[in-house]
Design a protein around this motif. Structure first.
Motif, PDB file in Angstrom:
ATOM      1  N   ASP A 192       0.821  -1.213   0.000  1.00 41.65           N
ATOM      2  CA  ASP A 192       0.000   0.000   0.000  1.00 41.65           C
ATOM      3  C   ASP A 192       0.851   1.257   0.000  1.00 41.65           C
ATOM      4  N   THR A 193       2.063   1.163   0.559  1.00 43.38           N
ATOM      5  CA  THR A 193       2.977   2.319   0.554  1.00 43.38           C
ATOM      6  C   THR A 193       4.343   1.855   0.058  1.00 43.38           C
ATOM      7  N   PRO A 194       4.463   1.566  -1.231  1.00 41.55           N
ATOM      8  CA  PRO A 194       5.735   1.053  -1.770  1.00 41.55           C
ATOM      9  C   PRO A 194       6.826   2.113  -1.698  1.00 41.55           C
ATOM     10  N   PRO A 195       8.078   1.686  -1.623  1.00 38.07           N
ATOM     11  CA  PRO A 195       9.191   2.650  -1.581  1.00 38.07           C
ATOM     12  C   PRO A 195       9.234   3.459  -2.863  1.00 38.07           C
ATOM     13  N   SER A 196       9.596   4.719  -2.697  1.00 39.81           N
ATOM     14  CA  SER A 196       9.602   5.623  -3.855  1.00 39.81           C
ATOM     15  C   SER A 196      10.997   6.093  -4.229  1.00 39.81           C
ATOM     16  N   SER A 197      12.027   5.613  -3.539  1.00 43.51           N
ATOM     17  CA  SER A 197      13.393   6.022  -3.855  1.00 43.51           C
ATOM     18  C   SER A 197      14.343   4.860  -3.608  1.00 43.51           C
ATOM     19  N   LEU A 198      15.564   4.990  -4.160  1.00 39.17           N
ATOM     20  CA  LEU A 198      16.569   3.950  -3.945  1.00 39.17           C
ATOM     21  C   LEU A 198      16.918   3.810  -2.473  1.00 39.17           C
ATOM     22  N   GLU A 199      16.927   4.918  -1.764  1.00 37.50           N
ATOM     23  CA  GLU A 199      17.250   4.867  -0.345  1.00 37.50           C
ATOM     24  C   GLU A 199      16.226   4.036   0.413  1.00 37.50           C
ATOM     25  N   GLU A 200      14.937   4.211   0.066  1.00 36.04           N
ATOM     26  CA  GLU A 200      13.902   3.437   0.738  1.00 36.04           C
ATOM     27  C   GLU A 200      13.983   1.960   0.362  1.00 36.04           C
ATOM     28  N   ILE A 201      14.351   1.686  -0.887  1.00 40.69           N
ATOM     29  CA  ILE A 201      14.522   0.284  -1.303  1.00 40.69           C
ATOM     30  C   ILE A 201      15.683  -0.347  -0.547  1.00 40.69           C
ATOM     31  N   ASP A 202      16.780   0.402  -0.413  1.00 39.16           N
ATOM     32  CA  ASP A 202      17.964  -0.122   0.284  1.00 39.16           C
ATOM     33  C   ASP A 202      17.696  -0.376   1.762  1.00 39.16           C
ATOM     34  N   SER A 203      16.695   0.282   2.313  1.00 41.49           N
ATOM     35  CA  SER A 203      16.399   0.108   3.740  1.00 41.49           C
ATOM     36  C   SER A 203      15.602  -1.166   4.016  1.00 41.49           C
ATOM     37  N   LEU A 204      15.133  -1.828   2.959  1.00 39.98           N
ATOM     38  CA  LEU A 204      14.354  -3.047   3.141  1.00 39.98           C
ATOM     39  C   LEU A 204      15.255  -4.211   3.545  1.00 39.98           C
ATOM     40  N   GLY A 205      14.688  -5.110   4.339  1.00 40.52           N
ATOM     41  CA  GLY A 205      15.406  -6.344   4.641  1.00 40.52           C
ATOM     42  C   GLY A 205      15.351  -7.289   3.454  1.00 40.52           C
ATOM     43  N   LEU A 206      15.995  -8.448   3.583  1.00 34.81           N
ATOM     44  CA  LEU A 206      16.018  -9.395   2.468  1.00 34.81           C
ATOM     45  C   LEU A 206      14.617  -9.847   2.078  1.00 34.81           C
ATOM     46  N   VAL A 207      13.781 -10.174   3.072  1.00 40.87           N
ATOM     47  CA  VAL A 207      12.418 -10.598   2.768  1.00 40.87           C
ATOM     48  C   VAL A 207      11.633  -9.443   2.157  1.00 40.87           C
ATOM     49  N   GLY A 208      11.801  -8.244   2.715  1.00 40.19           N
ATOM     50  CA  GLY A 208      11.123  -7.079   2.159  1.00 40.19           C
ATOM     51  C   GLY A 208      11.552  -6.799   0.736  1.00 40.19           C
ATOM     52  N   LEU A 209      12.845  -6.934   0.466  1.00 40.79           N
ATOM     53  CA  LEU A 209      13.351  -6.708  -0.881  1.00 40.79           C
ATOM     54  C   LEU A 209      12.787  -7.745  -1.850  1.00 40.79           C
ATOM     55  N   SER A 210      12.673  -8.996  -1.377  1.00 39.30           N
ATOM     56  CA  SER A 210      12.108 -10.049  -2.213  1.00 39.30           C
ATOM     57  C   SER A 210      10.632  -9.784  -2.497  1.00 39.30           C
ATOM     58  N   ASP A 211       9.899  -9.351  -1.468  1.00 42.70           N
ATOM     59  CA  ASP A 211       8.481  -9.039  -1.662  1.00 42.70           C
ATOM     60  C   ASP A 211       8.309  -7.874  -2.627  1.00 42.70           C
ATOM     61  N   PHE A 212       9.184  -6.885  -2.504  1.00 42.61           N
ATOM     62  CA  PHE A 212       9.138  -5.739  -3.412  1.00 42.61           C
ATOM     63  C   PHE A 212       9.408  -6.196  -4.850  1.00 42.61           C
ATOM     64  N   PHE A 213      10.375  -7.062  -5.020  1.00 43.79           N
ATOM     65  CA  PHE A 213      10.690  -7.573  -6.358  1.00 43.79           C
ATOM     66  C   PHE A 213       9.508  -8.344  -6.934  1.00 43.79           C
ATOM     67  N   ARG A 214       8.869  -9.195  -6.122  1.00 39.65           N
ATOM     68  CA  ARG A 214       7.720  -9.974  -6.577  1.00 39.65           C
ATOM     69  C   ARG A 214       6.580  -9.053  -6.996  1.00 39.65           C
ATOM     70  N   ASN A 215       6.389  -7.986  -6.199  1.00 34.73           N
ATOM     71  CA  ASN A 215       5.315  -7.044  -6.516  1.00 34.73           C
ATOM     72  C   ASN A 215       5.575  -6.326  -7.831  1.00 34.73           C
ATOM     73  N   ARG A 216       6.814  -5.869  -8.024  1.00 34.58           N
ATOM     74  CA  ARG A 216       7.148  -5.152  -9.253  1.00 34.58           C
ATOM     75  C   ARG A 216       7.143  -6.090 -10.456  1.00 34.58           C
ATOM     76  N   LEU A 217       7.557  -7.342 -10.224  1.00 39.04           N
ATOM     77  CA  LEU A 217       7.589  -8.302 -11.317  1.00 39.04           C
ATOM     78  C   LEU A 217       6.178  -8.596 -11.826  1.00 39.04           C
ATOM     79  N   SER A 218       5.231  -8.694 -10.882  1.00 37.71           N
ATOM     80  CA  SER A 218       3.854  -8.990 -11.298  1.00 37.71           C
ATOM     81  C   SER A 218       3.234  -7.849 -12.094  1.00 37.71           C
ATOM     82  N   LYS A 219       3.785  -6.634 -11.942  1.00 34.36           N
ATOM     83  CA  LYS A 219       3.258  -5.475 -12.663  1.00 34.36           C
ATOM     84  C   LYS A 219       4.061  -5.132 -13.911  1.00 34.36           C
ATOM     85  N   HIS A 220       5.014  -5.953 -14.231  1.00 37.49           N
ATOM     86  CA  HIS A 220       5.811  -5.709 -15.435  1.00 37.49           C
ATOM     87  C   HIS A 220       4.910  -5.839 -16.661  1.00 37.49           C
ATOM     88  N   PRO A 221       5.008  -4.913 -17.641  1.00 42.29           N
ATOM     89  CA  PRO A 221       4.107  -4.960 -18.811  1.00 42.29           C
ATOM     90  C   PRO A 221       4.121  -6.304 -19.524  1.00 42.29           C
TER      91      PRO A 221
END
Length: 676
Positions: A192-221
């Protein structure tokens, strides 16, 4: 907390009572040395059975784990008792109900036992395993959570480090990283509140980074278009109106956060680069990968704040060349001392067959396994003085360190003995290599410094079952020798010329024959002062090795060998022919023999002159003499028995001693683990 002592009974080659293994470990590094089948791997396995290992490898007790007695009867119970000392306050709290209070000391005792059950028809269980606490093993049984805090890290021999560091289900790398303290740090992903900058992405843990990747991958055109095509062009037309099916393309990760973390870690691999900012080199050898694997295991042990920091390594030298072996030893010693920044000290127990490693590890940190017994080589356990330990730190090199792996030992003063004695022993039917006998050349007269390594400080303790023969020269020359060797300064002053040799002529020992004999006997006793337990000194019958060989019956052979040694360079450069040199030497010897008449001392002194005054190398002459004698025995002109009759008796006695083996008695010990 560290493993301070272990008692192993009825486990493989270790029996019970006097045949049980009692062993004390250092808080830092302990190196276990000894010949094959001395029990090094059995010791490591005993620790693994009692404490278990971090890789959670399933251990199944095998029938041959139970000790077989000499009479053929097999033991029915195995006992492995471990003592863990120096517990921190946190560790005392974690093991509160299992502790043993002994005065001011608080220790944790673990008794692992296996008992064979009577096999019944249809029974699948034939052994009962139990793990209890208490010095006598009668304390509470350890729960699984408590046992998990005692898991050791184990690196097996001939390990496949590349496989261990590769990605895959339950890979060792994923297990190590999963327990690394900082691996779970970082924020979680909120769709609901995805990271909007590289700094916020870098602050994610490994699981958070994986979840973020899965979310972005599912929205890939591309993914979205493929997913839409599957739903609208295929599933829509083949599904029932009342049971519409929808497909979704996503990364195959599901379950709890812990499960998702493990899925991420199992995809990782650890590789090597050519430099700090380099690129992957590609395939590395087994040695480099082994170093990488050890570094990875030490990383986890050093960073963890709880649990037993114990690393067990079998044969760390595997696949490593000598220089890397030395570097590894230095690194392990630093890790054991806690000298790696930001990491706690790690107890290291390793086994090795490498003289290279053994020569680089302090004697205080070594334990010799021999004859089902463990012998600490630390100060106070051997007959070495503190100055001896300092001396051996400097001079116990690779060639001398083979003494830790021998079944018998001959310690000699120089190269000549080291080169010649193995050949002499072989020619008289006692091959030293086949019998596991090592020659240690100390390059001087410090024989006792090395022999005392294998002598126990406590005479009541069973001696090390390795016979040690020290060979030394009597260094008393016949009265005719000083003049023959140009050691007198003239008729007016019959005193000695200055010489580095501490030789004496017999006439200096006394005015009468009885006085000389008494002085010689005292000299022999003094040279044998160190004799005790498994060590015996064998003193030359007359003077030095070369003189004694000539005196005993090899005068011509020694003379020819000395002449060959004098001409070694021209012979190697093909400027002279060996047959010609030998024939000329034989002619010269015949003349010297004729001039000496029946005076054997005069004859042998003239032969020794080639070494003392004419520059013949003793080592090179020994090599030539070995060749001459080998050729004669091979041709049949000299039989082994005839050769034996012409050798100095002290050499024969030394060879017989080390090749006959020792009968070592093992008095029954009633020392309890709690009193060690």
């Amino acid at each position: 907390m560290y493993l301070s002592h272990i008692i192993i009974e009825n486990f493989r080659q270790f029996g019970r009572d006097e045949q049980a293994l009692h062993l004390t470990f250092n808080e830092g590094l302990t190196a276990i040395v000894g010949e094959n089948d001395s029990g090094k791997s059995t010791l490591i396995d005993a620790i693994r059975y009692a404490l278990q290992t971090r890789d959670q490898e399933f251990i199944r007790v095998q029938p041959d784990d139970f000790h077989m007695e000499a009479d053929g009867k097999q033991a029915t119970e195995i006992s492995i008792r471990c003592k863990l000392s120096n517990l921190s306050n946190a560790e005392k709290g974690a093991f509160a109900e299992y502790l043993t209070y002994e005065g001011a000391d608080v220790n944790l005792y673990i008794k692992w036992g296996a008992r064979r059950l009577e096999e019944t028809q249809g029974s699948r269980r034939w052994v009962d395993v139990s793990v209890h606490s208490g010095a006598d093993g009668t304390g509470p049984q350890l729960e699984s959570a408590a046992r998990a805090l005692l898991w050791a890290t184990y690196l097996r021999p001939l390990r496949d480090a590349e496989k261990e560091l590769s990605p895959g289900g339950r890979s060792r790398l994923s297990q190590i990283l999963e327990n690394y303290p900082a691996i779970t740090d970082g924020g979680k992903f909120d769709p609901d509140t995805p990271p909007s900058s590289l700094e916020e992405i870098d602050s994610l843990g490994l699981v958070g980074l994986s979840d973020f990747f899965r979310n972005r991958l599912s929205k890939h055109p591309g993914i979205f278009a493929a997913q839409n095509s599957i739903n609208e062009q295929y599933l829509k037309d083949i599904a029932l109106d009342s049971d519409r099916l929808y497909g979704k393309v996503s990364v195959a990760e599901s379950g709890s956060e812990k499960v998702r973390l493990r899925q991420v870690l199992e995809r990782l691999e650890l590789g090597l680069l050519e430099g700090p900012g380099g690129i992957p080199k590609g395939h590395y050898g087994l040695g480099s990968n082994n170093l990488l694997f050890m570094a990875c295991e030490l990383l986890l042990l050093g960073k963890e704040q709880e649990g037993l920091p114990l690393l067990l390594i079998e044969e760390p030298e595997v696949h490593l060349h000598p220089q890397r072996q030395l570097r590894l030893t230095q690194f392990l010693e630093q890790a054991a001392k806690g000298n790696i920044e930001g990491e706690r000290a790690v107890q290291v127990i390793l086994t090795t067959h490498s003289p290279n490693l053994a020569s680089s590890i302090r004697l205080d940190n070594m334990v010799l396994l021999q004859g089902s017994r463990g012998y600490s080589l630390a100060a106070g356990k051997t007959r070495l003085e503190r100055s001896d330990y300092r001396f051996l730190e400097r001079f116990l090199d690779v060639t001398k360190a083979n003494l830790f792996f021998a079944r018998g030992l001959i310690i000699v003063e120089g190269d000549a003995e080291a080169l010649l004695i193995p050949t002499l022993a072989d020619l008289i039917g006692k091959n030293l290599t086949k019998k596991g006998i090592s020659i240690v050349n100390v390059g001087g007269v410090g024989l006792s410094r090395y022999s005392r390594i294998l002598q126990r400080h406590n005479d009541k303790e069973p001696p090390v079952g390795v016979p040690v023969a020290c060979l030394t020269d009597l260094d008393v020359m016949p009265d005719c020798a000083p003049e023959i060797l140009d050691l007198v300064s003239g008729d007016d002053d019959p005193g000695w010329k200055k010489t580095k040799k501490k030789w004496k002529a017999r006439k200096e020992l006394g005015t009468t024959l009885s006085e000389q004999q008494a002085a010689l006997e005292n000299r022999r006793k003094k040279l044998s002062d160190n004799d005790a337990q498994n060590v015996q000194t064998f003193v030359s019958n007359q003077w030095t090795l070369e003189y004694d060989l000539a005196y005993a019956g090899l005068a011509e052979e020694v003379y020819i060998a000395a002449c060959l040694a004098k001409n070694d360079d021209p012979l190697n450069e093909d400027k002279k022919n060996r047959d010609d040199v030998e024939k000329a030497a034989a002619t010269e010897y015949a003349q010297i023999l004729a001039d000496s008449g029946t005076d054997r001392e005069k004859l042998c002194s003239k032969i020794y002159r080639l070494f003392k005054c004419e520059g013949a190398s003793k080592a090179i002459a020994a090599q030539y003499l070995a060749e001459i004698l080998s050729r004669k025995v091979s041709e049949g002109s000299l039989s082994p028995d005839a050769l034996k009759a012409r050798l100095p008796t002290y050499l024969i006695d030394a060879i017989d001693y080390v090749t006959s083996g020792l009968t070592v008695s093992h008095p029954v010990s009633d020392v309890a683990l709690s009193h060690v």
